[in-house]
Design a protein around this motif. Structure first.
Motif, PDB file in Angstrom:
ATOM      1  N   LYS A 199       0.900  -1.199  -0.087  1.00 30.64           N
ATOM      2  CA  LYS A 199      -0.036  -0.064   0.038  1.00 30.64           C
ATOM      3  C   LYS A 199       0.905   1.286  -0.192  1.00 30.64           C
ATOM      4  CE  LYS A 199      -3.631  -2.332   2.438  1.00 30.64           C
ATOM      5  NZ  LYS A 199      -4.528  -2.357   3.801  1.00 30.64           N
ATOM      6  N   ASN A 200       1.831   1.453  -0.927  1.00 27.85           N
ATOM      7  CA  ASN A 200       2.512   2.287  -1.051  1.00 27.85           C
ATOM      8  C   ASN A 200       2.551   3.195  -2.341  1.00 27.85           C
ATOM      9  OD1 ASN A 200       5.387   3.314  -2.162  1.00 27.85           O
ATOM     10  ND2 ASN A 200       5.814   3.333   0.008  1.00 27.85           N
ATOM     11  N   ASP A 201       2.377   4.555  -2.380  1.00 25.96           N
ATOM     12  CA  ASP A 201       2.204   5.527  -3.432  1.00 25.96           C
ATOM     13  C   ASP A 201       3.152   5.143  -4.343  1.00 25.96           C
ATOM     14  OD1 ASP A 201      -0.179   6.432  -2.485  1.00 25.96           O
ATOM     15  OD2 ASP A 201       0.350   8.339  -1.978  1.00 25.96           O
ATOM     16  N   VAL A 202       4.516   5.202  -3.965  1.00 29.75           N
ATOM     17  CA  VAL A 202       5.436   4.901  -5.086  1.00 29.75           C
ATOM     18  C   VAL A 202       5.582   3.736  -5.507  1.00 29.75           C
ATOM     19  CG1 VAL A 202       8.057   4.928  -5.177  1.00 29.75           C
ATOM     20  CG2 VAL A 202       7.246   6.739  -3.532  1.00 29.75           C
ATOM     21  N   SER A 203       5.216   2.525  -4.712  1.00 26.82           N
ATOM     22  CA  SER A 203       5.153   1.289  -5.365  1.00 26.82           C
ATOM     23  C   SER A 203       3.997   1.218  -6.579  1.00 26.82           C
ATOM     24  CB  SER A 203       4.681   0.137  -4.451  1.00 26.82           C
ATOM     25  OG  SER A 203       5.717   0.136  -3.325  1.00 26.82           O
ATOM     26  N   GLU A 204       2.934   1.942  -6.136  1.00 30.62           N
ATOM     27  CA  GLU A 204       1.733   1.769  -7.011  1.00 30.62           C
ATOM     28  C   GLU A 204       2.213   2.567  -8.454  1.00 30.62           C
ATOM     29  OE1 GLU A 204      -1.574   3.246  -4.900  1.00 30.62           O
ATOM     30  OE2 GLU A 204      -1.538   1.646  -3.606  1.00 30.62           O
ATOM     31  N   MET A 205       2.871   3.795  -8.296  1.00 32.01           N
ATOM     32  CA  MET A 205       3.250   4.482  -9.508  1.00 32.01           C
ATOM     33  C   MET A 205       4.352   3.574 -10.333  1.00 32.01           C
ATOM     34  SD  MET A 205       3.635   8.530  -8.141  1.00 32.01           S
ATOM     35  CE  MET A 205       4.036   9.170  -9.662  1.00 32.01           C
ATOM     36  N   LEU A 206       5.149   2.907  -9.593  1.00 32.30           N
ATOM     37  CA  LEU A 206       6.347   2.214 -10.479  1.00 32.30           C
ATOM     38  C   LEU A 206       5.451   1.239 -11.094  1.00 32.30           C
ATOM     39  CD1 LEU A 206       9.081   1.955  -7.856  1.00 32.30           C
ATOM     40  CD2 LEU A 206       8.974   3.077  -9.835  1.00 32.30           C
ATOM     41  N   GLU A 233      11.163  -8.577 -18.111  1.00 27.22           N
ATOM     42  CA  GLU A 233      10.196  -8.920 -17.083  1.00 27.22           C
ATOM     43  C   GLU A 233      10.361  -8.400 -15.849  1.00 27.22           C
ATOM     44  OE1 GLU A 233       8.381 -12.759 -17.302  1.00 27.22           O
ATOM     45  OE2 GLU A 233       9.548 -13.196 -19.146  1.00 27.22           O
ATOM     46  N   ILE A 234       9.431  -7.667 -15.271  1.00 32.68           N
ATOM     47  CA  ILE A 234       9.382  -7.144 -13.639  1.00 32.68           C
ATOM     48  C   ILE A 234       8.441  -8.013 -13.006  1.00 32.68           C
ATOM     49  CG2 ILE A 234       9.583  -5.506 -12.049  1.00 32.68           C
ATOM     50  CD1 ILE A 234      10.582  -3.526 -14.127  1.00 32.68           C
ATOM     51  N   HIS A 235       8.816  -8.585 -11.940  1.00 33.12           N
ATOM     52  CA  HIS A 235       7.689  -9.511 -11.221  1.00 33.12           C
ATOM     53  C   HIS A 235       7.764  -8.993  -9.769  1.00 33.12           C
ATOM     54  CE1 HIS A 235       8.421 -13.254 -13.881  1.00 33.12           C
ATOM     55  NE2 HIS A 235       7.681 -12.147 -14.351  1.00 33.12           N
ATOM     56  N   GLN A 236       6.598  -8.414  -9.215  1.00 35.44           N
ATOM     57  CA  GLN A 236       6.554  -7.658  -8.310  1.00 35.44           C
ATOM     58  C   GLN A 236       6.125  -8.590  -7.097  1.00 35.44           C
ATOM     59  OE1 GLN A 236       3.000  -5.047  -7.728  1.00 35.44           O
ATOM     60  NE2 GLN A 236       4.180  -3.753  -6.380  1.00 35.44           N
ATOM     61  N   ASN A 247      12.171  -0.862  -3.634  1.00 39.98           N
ATOM     62  CA  ASN A 247      11.742   0.724  -3.536  1.00 39.98           C
ATOM     63  C   ASN A 247      11.610   1.098  -2.373  1.00 39.98           C
ATOM     64  OD1 ASN A 247       9.174  -0.581  -4.042  1.00 39.98           O
ATOM     65  ND2 ASN A 247       8.607   1.359  -3.307  1.00 39.98           N
ATOM     66  N   LEU A 248      12.608   2.131  -1.892  1.00 37.76           N
ATOM     67  CA  LEU A 248      12.402   2.782  -0.502  1.00 37.76           C
ATOM     68  C   LEU A 248      13.064   4.154  -0.984  1.00 37.76           C
ATOM     69  CD1 LEU A 248      15.131   1.350   1.432  1.00 37.76           C
ATOM     70  CD2 LEU A 248      14.948   0.638  -1.023  1.00 37.76           C
ATOM     71  N   ALA A 249      13.302   4.785   0.182  1.00 40.34           N
ATOM     72  CA  ALA A 249      13.951   6.055   0.424  1.00 40.34           C
ATOM     73  C   ALA A 249      15.274   5.989   1.643  1.00 40.34           C
ATOM     74  CB  ALA A 249      13.228   7.236   0.980  1.00 40.34           C
ATOM     75  N   SER A 250      16.000   6.945   1.319  1.00 43.67           N
ATOM     76  CA  SER A 250      17.192   6.949   2.283  1.00 43.67           C
ATOM     77  C   SER A 250      17.503   8.392   2.690  1.00 43.67           C
ATOM     78  CB  SER A 250      18.432   6.430   1.518  1.00 43.67           C
ATOM     79  OG  SER A 250      19.587   6.334   2.321  1.00 43.67           O
TER      80      SER A 250
END
Length: 637
Positions: free
Chosen positions: A472-479, A495-498, A529-532
């Protein structure tokens, strides 16, 4: 040596907090089982009044990053856990000012002397003040500071999976941390209130010298027991022989999460609810104040996880009082709308960090630089940054943020020298072909579908990337929309598998933290995907080290092994603290190499916004300050 802080924007759930002090609204009065004396009634009223005042003198802090309950930043480094750590850990020898400058903490340090030694090393001689104590009243002596250098540098905690680089810059650290010597020669215990630490000549100059000799107290018996002690026979400090990993590893793992726990900071951690991800902290009345003698006035701070979708509903209904580090354009605009209606305020400041896609660079397709670069060309980062930040942020091309002075002063030069990785399917295909992704699944020349690369043993590796994504992450959903389901990704032969998971679990996979579960030690996901975020001591040496020991401990979370990158990361900080021009020159050289290798795809750096109820007064924060440093000067009306 401190790890980067990692955080993420998460969505969660609404929850009502037990113990928020809002009182009963049921109208039901329970009768006492026994008669009550008039004096008791008066006492009860006074107590109720006192409790009522305490209940009002509190704030509830909402954070979209999920706490894990691991309060020590040496195994993992979740930014939400770190906020709690900083609340309960204080009385350091060195503190930072609001603009990130390192200074001696005169509240703790009675006297200090700096000696230049003939061998090129430098010794700091410390004398601490009398009367320093933990929250339980037990004394803080010189041995508690010496414990920090020794314990968090020891091979015992290193073997237990923790980063043991605390005293990295001190003489004898390498021999001590590696188990070659039981004596840490650069640390001396000379009295109940006095001790010395010697910076190694090999590590000087160092741009963040005061940070290298800094320490906060650690209560040894909490991490071991009363049977372990520290000795000094004149050659340096050492642990008694009964201190072994086998004997205390289980105690370490218990202590990481234990409550109650000794507090030297402004607050005491009173409780943590794992189900609601809520921590309750109260003032440490034994805390002597920061370097300016500033003590907290807000009696209780409740830190809770909030749902990104509903966090501003919680703020508007006063279920939370402070939301800090709002990053997305949607969140910031929702907060500004709330401020416009009245009753709320905000503070904004540039971020000392960045959001990114992080790669594992030692296995699978992402071990190859051409794949990482191709992915960067398949994501329109300007569009992504604009969509996510809503104009309250910008694209960056390396591991830095808008708040950093050395980035601001080299920005124009970096923009000329760095690859911007402009969106281009053709460029992505060109890079993949250059990297040998030229086969189909049968080993024939690639025509369409998923690309394959022939490995040294003759096997074929498919261009399939496993992505660990927080729930439930906005960045994830945009990606998902802008990268994973981008038709050009498939057109490039990729291919990218989430796989969606909680943020603490994502960190277990990221750090390959086998101390949590053996499965996490097995490399599984190629990208996260994350932030630092970065502290004022911008030192990425262990982040990009090739040292096998640090790699095993997970400090290099990219698991990238590049000699030039590792050398440039070290060169960047091997500069005299006054030589800012050389530091900036080395910073640019490091970022250039990083930009070539793309261990991460930088997505954005934000202008953070903190939104809060107007009852919170004098709240002034920037991203070079910890949350507790801002709360120390704030109060509730």
């Amino acid at each position: 040596m401190k790890r980067r802080l990692v955080s993420i924007l998460l969505v969660v759930f609404l929850l009502l907090l037990a113990g928020c002090g809002r009182g009963s609204e049921t109208g039901v009065v329970e009768k006492s089982a026994k008669p009550t004396k008039a004096s008791d009634q008066a006492d009860d009223k006074a107590k109720d009044k006192d409790e009522g005042e305490k209940a009002e003198n509190q704030i509830v802090v909402g954070n979209t990053t999920e706490m894990s309950g691991d309060w020590i930043p040496y195994w993992q480094n979740n930014a939400a856990d770190k906020d709690v750590y900083e609340m309960i850990t204080g009385q350091g020898l060195v503190e930072t000012t609001k603009d990130g400058k390192f200074v001696i903490n005169d509240t703790v340090v009675k006297d200090h002397e700096i000696k230049e030694n003939e061998d090129g090393s430098k010794t700091y001689v410390w004398t601490i003040n009398d009367g320093l104590v933990y929250d339980d009243g037990s004394p803080i002596n010189a041995k508690d500071y010496v414990t920090s250098y020794l314990f968090w540098s020891s091979p015992q905690v290193g073997d237990a999976g923790a980063e043991n680089s605390y005293g990295y810059y001190l003489k004898g650290w390498k021999e001590f941390s590696g188990g070659e010597s039981k004596v840490f020669s650069g640390v001396r215990l000379t009295g109940e209130k006095t001790f010395e630490v010697t910076l190694s000549a090999d590590e000087l100059p160092y741009f963040y010298e005061l940070d290298a000799v800094a320490a906060k107290p650690t209560k040894l018996s909490f991490w071991t027991d009363d049977q372990v002690d520290i000795k000094d026979d004149g050659e340096g400090c050492y642990f008694t022989d009964n201190f072994t990993t086998d004997a205390y590893k289980e105690k370490f793992n218990q202590a990481r999460r234990a409550i109650p726990r000794p507090s030297s900071g402004a607050y005491v951690l009173k409780s943590y609810d794992e189900s609601s991800k809520t921590a309750v902290l109260e003032i440490n009345d034994k805390y002597p104040g920061n370097r300016e003698g500033q003590k907290p006035s807000i009696q209780k701070v409740i830190m809770k996880k909030v749902n990104q979708d509903t966090q501003f509903d919680e703020l508007s209904t006063h279920a939370v009082d402070l939301l800090f580090q709002a990053a997305s354009g949607d969140d910031i605009n929702a907060g500004l709308d709330l401020v416009q209606k009245g009753g709320f305020a905000y503070t904004k400041y540039p971020r000392s960090g960045y959001g990114m896609i992080q790669f594992s660079c030692d296995f699978g397709p992402t071990q190859f630089v051409e794949v990482r670069q191709a992915l960067a060309h398949l994501l329109d980062r300007n569009d992504f940054a604009n969509s996510f930040t809503g104009g309250f942020g910008s694209v960056v091309n390396g591991p830095y943020g808008e708040s950093m002075w050395f980035y601001q002063e080299t920005k124009a030069e970096l923009n000329e020298k760095l690859d911007q990785y402009a969106y281009s399917l053709d460029k992505a295909k060109e890079l993949l072909e250059k990297g040998g992704w030229i086969y189909d699944e049968k080993g024939n020349k690639y025509q369409s579908g998923t690309r394959y690369k022939k490995m040294d043993d003759g096997s074929l590796m498919p261009l399939v990337i496993n992505w660990a994504s927080s729930e439930k992450n906005d960045v994830s959903e945009m990606l998902v929309v802008k990268l994973m389901k981008n038709p050009d990704v498939a057109a490039a032969g990729m291919e990218i598998h989430q796989t969606v998971m909680t943020f603490p679990e994502l960190l277990n996979w990221l750090y390959r933290d086998g101390s949590e579960d053996a499965k996490y030690a097995v490399p599984t996901y190629h990208m996260f995907n994350l932030a630092s975020g970065f502290t004022p001591a911008y030192n990425l040496m262990t982040q990009y080290t090739n040292d096998p020991k640090f790699l095993e401990q997970g400090t290099n979370t990219n698991f990238i092994k590049d000699e030039k990158l590792a050398r440039l990361a070290k060169d960047m900080v091997k500069v005299d603290p006054e030589d800012k021009e050389t530091y900036k020159k080395n910073f640019v050289a490091f970022i250039q190499r990083w930009n070539e290798l793309m261990p991460d795809i930088p997505l954005y750096s934000n202008i953070y916004h903190d939104f809060y109820a107007e009852k919170l007064k004098d709240y002034e924060k920037n991203d070079l300050m910890e949350l507790v440093d801002a709360l120390l000067y704030a109060h509730v009306e």
